[in-house]
Design a protein around this motif. Sequence first.
Motif, PDB file in Angstrom:
ATOM      1  N   TYR A  28       2.764  -2.516  15.131  1.00  0.00           N
ATOM      2  CA  TYR A  28       1.776  -1.935  15.157  1.00  0.00           C
ATOM      3  C   TYR A  28       1.564  -0.911  13.829  1.00  0.00           C
ATOM      4  O   TYR A  28       0.484  -0.446  13.275  1.00  0.00           O
ATOM      5  N   LEU A  29       2.785  -0.171  13.449  1.00  0.00           N
ATOM      6  CA  LEU A  29       2.968   0.674  12.420  1.00  0.00           C
ATOM      7  C   LEU A  29       2.475  -0.092  11.096  1.00  0.00           C
ATOM      8  O   LEU A  29       1.918   0.462  10.153  1.00  0.00           O
ATOM      9  N   TRP A  30       2.864  -1.184  10.955  1.00  0.00           N
ATOM     10  CA  TRP A  30       2.670  -2.086   9.703  1.00  0.00           C
ATOM     11  C   TRP A  30       0.917  -2.520   9.720  1.00  0.00           C
ATOM     12  O   TRP A  30       0.054  -2.236   8.746  1.00  0.00           O
ATOM     13  N   GLY A  31       0.572  -2.559  10.940  1.00  0.00           N
ATOM     14  CA  GLY A  31      -0.971  -2.958  11.127  1.00  0.00           C
ATOM     15  C   GLY A  31      -1.764  -1.384  10.721  1.00  0.00           C
ATOM     16  O   GLY A  31      -2.700  -1.266   9.932  1.00  0.00           O
ATOM     17  N   LEU A  32      -1.265  -0.392  10.992  1.00  0.00           N
ATOM     18  CA  LEU A  32      -1.689   0.998  10.940  1.00  0.00           C
ATOM     19  C   LEU A  32      -1.760   1.122   9.352  1.00  0.00           C
ATOM     20  O   LEU A  32      -2.692   1.937   8.752  1.00  0.00           O
ATOM     21  N   ALA A  33      -0.660   0.934   8.831  1.00  0.00           N
ATOM     22  CA  ALA A  33      -0.565   1.155   7.401  1.00  0.00           C
ATOM     23  C   ALA A  33      -1.306   0.204   6.304  1.00  0.00           C
ATOM     24  O   ALA A  33      -1.759   0.367   5.495  1.00  0.00           O
ATOM     25  N   ALA A  34      -1.669  -1.034   6.924  1.00  0.00           N
ATOM     26  CA  ALA A  34      -2.448  -2.047   6.259  1.00  0.00           C
ATOM     27  C   ALA A  34      -3.968  -1.679   6.364  1.00  0.00           C
ATOM     28  O   ALA A  34      -4.513  -1.952   5.252  1.00  0.00           O
ATOM     29  N   ASN A  35      -4.468  -1.273   7.623  1.00  0.00           N
ATOM     30  CA  ASN A  35      -5.760  -1.134   7.587  1.00  0.00           C
ATOM     31  C   ASN A  35      -6.252   0.064   8.861  1.00  0.00           C
ATOM     32  O   ASN A  35      -7.129  -0.119   9.463  1.00  0.00           O
ATOM     33  N   GLY A  36      -5.376   0.961   9.008  1.00  0.00           N
ATOM     34  CA  GLY A  36      -5.848   1.927  10.000  1.00  0.00           C
ATOM     35  C   GLY A  36      -5.983   1.544  11.121  1.00  0.00           C
ATOM     36  O   GLY A  36      -5.088   0.543  11.960  1.00  0.00           O
ATOM     37  N   GLN A  37      -6.872   2.237  11.954  1.00  0.00           N
ATOM     38  CA  GLN A  37      -7.247   1.805  13.390  1.00  0.00           C
ATOM     39  C   GLN A  37      -7.293   0.179  13.799  1.00  0.00           C
ATOM     40  O   GLN A  37      -6.871  -0.508  14.478  1.00  0.00           O
ATOM     41  N   ALA A  38      -8.391  -0.216  12.514  1.00  0.00           N
ATOM     42  CA  ALA A  38      -8.569  -1.556  12.522  1.00  0.00           C
ATOM     43  C   ALA A  38      -7.235  -2.747  12.725  1.00  0.00           C
ATOM     44  O   ALA A  38      -7.396  -3.673  13.023  1.00  0.00           O
ATOM     45  N   GLY A  39      -6.590  -2.105  11.874  1.00  0.00           N
ATOM     46  CA  GLY A  39      -5.149  -2.824  11.577  1.00  0.00           C
ATOM     47  C   GLY A  39      -4.427  -2.959  12.758  1.00  0.00           C
ATOM     48  O   GLY A  39      -3.785  -3.955  12.907  1.00  0.00           O
TER      49      GLY A  39
ATOM     50  N   ALA B 176       1.787   7.650  -7.312  1.00  0.00           N
ATOM     51  CA  ALA B 176       1.141   7.636  -8.425  1.00  0.00           C
ATOM     52  C   ALA B 176       0.625   5.937  -8.440  1.00  0.00           C
ATOM     53  O   ALA B 176      -0.377   5.655  -9.097  1.00  0.00           O
ATOM     54  N   VAL B 177       1.767   5.248  -8.068  1.00  0.00           N
ATOM     55  CA  VAL B 177       1.610   3.718  -8.162  1.00  0.00           C
ATOM     56  C   VAL B 177       0.822   3.205  -7.072  1.00  0.00           C
ATOM     57  O   VAL B 177       0.764   1.858  -6.933  1.00  0.00           O
ATOM     58  N   LYS B 178       0.494   4.023  -5.973  1.00  0.00           N
ATOM     59  CA  LYS B 178      -0.258   3.471  -4.837  1.00  0.00           C
ATOM     60  C   LYS B 178      -1.321   4.287  -4.633  1.00  0.00           C
ATOM     61  O   LYS B 178      -1.465   5.025  -3.800  1.00  0.00           O
ATOM     62  N   PRO B 179      -2.306   4.001  -5.396  1.00  0.00           N
ATOM     63  CA  PRO B 179      -3.699   4.750  -5.443  1.00  0.00           C
ATOM     64  C   PRO B 179      -4.507   4.717  -4.347  1.00  0.00           C
ATOM     65  O   PRO B 179      -5.046   5.692  -3.716  1.00  0.00           O
ATOM     66  N   ARG B 180      -4.428   3.711  -3.627  1.00  0.00           N
ATOM     67  CA  ARG B 180      -5.044   3.526  -2.288  1.00  0.00           C
ATOM     68  C   ARG B 180      -4.366   4.691  -1.224  1.00  0.00           C
ATOM     69  O   ARG B 180      -5.155   5.061  -0.541  1.00  0.00           O
ATOM     70  N   TYR B 181      -3.281   4.435  -0.974  1.00  0.00           N
ATOM     71  CA  TYR B 181      -2.643   5.556  -0.311  1.00  0.00           C
ATOM     72  C   TYR B 181      -2.940   6.931  -0.469  1.00  0.00           C
ATOM     73  O   TYR B 181      -3.261   7.715   0.516  1.00  0.00           O
TER      74      TYR B 181
ATOM     75  N   GLN C 227       3.686   9.544  12.030  1.00  0.00           N
ATOM     76  CA  GLN C 227       2.968   8.397  11.593  1.00  0.00           C
ATOM     77  C   GLN C 227       2.420   8.922  10.366  1.00  0.00           C
ATOM     78  O   GLN C 227       1.069   8.674  10.343  1.00  0.00           O
ATOM     79  N   ALA C 228       2.930   9.114   9.428  1.00  0.00           N
ATOM     80  CA  ALA C 228       2.316   9.579   8.249  1.00  0.00           C
ATOM     81  C   ALA C 228       1.830   8.175   7.286  1.00  0.00           C
ATOM     82  O   ALA C 228       1.902   8.562   6.037  1.00  0.00           O
ATOM     83  N   VAL C 229       1.749   7.204   7.836  1.00  0.00           N
ATOM     84  CA  VAL C 229       1.221   6.025   6.984  1.00  0.00           C
ATOM     85  C   VAL C 229      -0.318   5.866   7.173  1.00  0.00           C
ATOM     86  O   VAL C 229      -0.822   5.475   6.445  1.00  0.00           O
ATOM     87  N   ASP C 230      -0.927   6.917   7.810  1.00  0.00           N
ATOM     88  CA  ASP C 230      -2.260   6.809   7.836  1.00  0.00           C
ATOM     89  C   ASP C 230      -2.944   8.497   8.298  1.00  0.00           C
ATOM     90  O   ASP C 230      -2.091   8.865   9.071  1.00  0.00           O
ATOM     91  N   PRO C 231      -3.827   8.928   7.656  1.00  0.00           N
ATOM     92  CA  PRO C 231      -4.379  10.134   8.261  1.00  0.00           C
ATOM     93  C   PRO C 231      -4.414  10.514   9.623  1.00  0.00           C
ATOM     94  O   PRO C 231      -4.302  11.601   9.967  1.00  0.00           O
TER      95      PRO C 231
ATOM     96  N   ARG D 279       0.806  -1.126  -0.170  1.00  0.00           N
ATOM     97  CA  ARG D 279       0.070   0.004   0.054  1.00  0.00           C
ATOM     98  C   ARG D 279       0.878   1.341   0.096  1.00  0.00           C
ATOM     99  O   ARG D 279       0.450   2.160  -0.507  1.00  0.00           O
ATOM    100  N   LEU D 280       2.121   1.222   0.615  1.00  0.00           N
ATOM    101  CA  LEU D 280       2.720   2.661   0.992  1.00  0.00           C
ATOM    102  C   LEU D 280       3.646   2.686  -0.259  1.00  0.00           C
ATOM    103  O   LEU D 280       4.196   2.089  -0.774  1.00  0.00           O
ATOM    104  N   PRO D 281       3.949   4.085  -0.284  1.00  0.00           N
ATOM    105  CA  PRO D 281       5.091   4.778  -1.473  1.00  0.00           C
ATOM    106  C   PRO D 281       6.253   4.097  -0.850  1.00  0.00           C
ATOM    107  O   PRO D 281       6.586   3.819   0.462  1.00  0.00           O
ATOM    108  N   LYS D 282       7.291   3.605  -1.693  1.00  0.00           N
ATOM    109  CA  LYS D 282       8.381   3.103  -1.431  1.00  0.00           C
ATOM    110  C   LYS D 282       9.273   3.817  -0.330  1.00  0.00           C
ATOM    111  O   LYS D 282       9.733   3.273   0.669  1.00  0.00           O
TER     112      LYS D 282
END
Length: 400
Positions: free
Chosen positions: A344-355, A195-200, A90-94, A25-28
């Motif tokens: 937990y940062l990977w979880g946050l990046a993968a699915n926000g609070q639920a992650g 551009a190649v990470k549209p979901r992010y 923690q700019a992996v999630d808004p 999901r994340l930019p490189k």
Amino acid sequence: MVTNPWARNPWFETVHEAQCRAKKRLPKSVYSSLIAGTQAGVTARDNVDAYSEIGLAPHVIGVQPDRELSTTVMGQDLSFPVMISPTGVQAVDPDGEVAVARAAAARGTAMGLSSFASQPVEEVTAVNDKIFFQIYWLGSRDEILARAMRAKEAGAKGLIVTTDWVFNIGRDWGSPEIPEKVDVKALLRLAPEIAVKPRYAMDWIRDGKIIIPDLSAPNVSRGKGQPGPTFFGAYGEWMSTAPPTWDDLQWLREQWGGPFMVKGVTRLDDAKRAVDIGATALSVSNHGGNNLDGTPATIRLLPGIAEAVGDQIEVLLDGGIRRGSDVAKALALGARAVMIGRAYLWGLAANGQAGVENVLDLLRMGLDSVVMGLGHKSIDDLTRDDLIIGEDFERSFGGV
């Protein structure tokens, strides 16, 4: 037609799967910052790999129908012995740290909030009443104390002082370039990655407006509601501030007047000094492998430190936790609880609070399974006798 299987099933079964989803999901550049380790990454790898050198000695008879996993850390009740370690912006999630704090609260545990967080301490304590504010020795004594008192006024229940950082530059295999601030120039440079990470990218658009990730440090500001320096501006001030002495830490502990943790302990003599200054807790930590490369894994250092001071101070461990069995091994070797960072940062990046909740659930379920398999009723029953450890596993230094 749904082409992404993760869209159908947002739940992930392992922390490793969360990491894979974060990478997808994340930019490189953003993802690279989550796996960074100092220099060759020897310590970062050993933090994780060392757990595989410890075996478990299960009982086949005597399984307990119910297990008690709860504990306390610095006066706060935790539903199980895993809490959130403080990490910077923690700019992996808004929603960043606010999402993490909500997740921790939903799972009945505490959170360490970084001074370099992207969200003000007041917004984080508003959603979780078990917040420990982490502080760096940055600026004058008056400025440091004002920062701590602002956190206390906001409702922080304890103070964590991070001591293990020497500003090593780069890794042998390359470090990500993080912009000083997210402006038009930075966005243009990062555009090919995004551009190649549209979901992010879509996650940062709300009500038709683009949310620019905040790379400032609002908790290093001169006061509540005042703008903080940029993330790197705060780092620059930290680097230019003389490191604290033990007398400085004792002064801060006395001024704070509440639960106080020294984070970054790897030596026996430092552990004893933490006791001497009246600290409530210490964390056996090497900054996740981002301090001095070549420092042993924290799980190798834990037994000696716990044996030396565990009856005088709460001993926690930080580093390399990826499974509930890792938590059980740390508890059996003397830790009161563990703190997690990358997981937990990977979880946050993968699915926000639920992650983040997903990661905490995995660790809780894994821990419960180990306690059950070892034939115990409570995490308090875990001991070294439950483990199979080679003679050359442990490391200990700084003895006096």
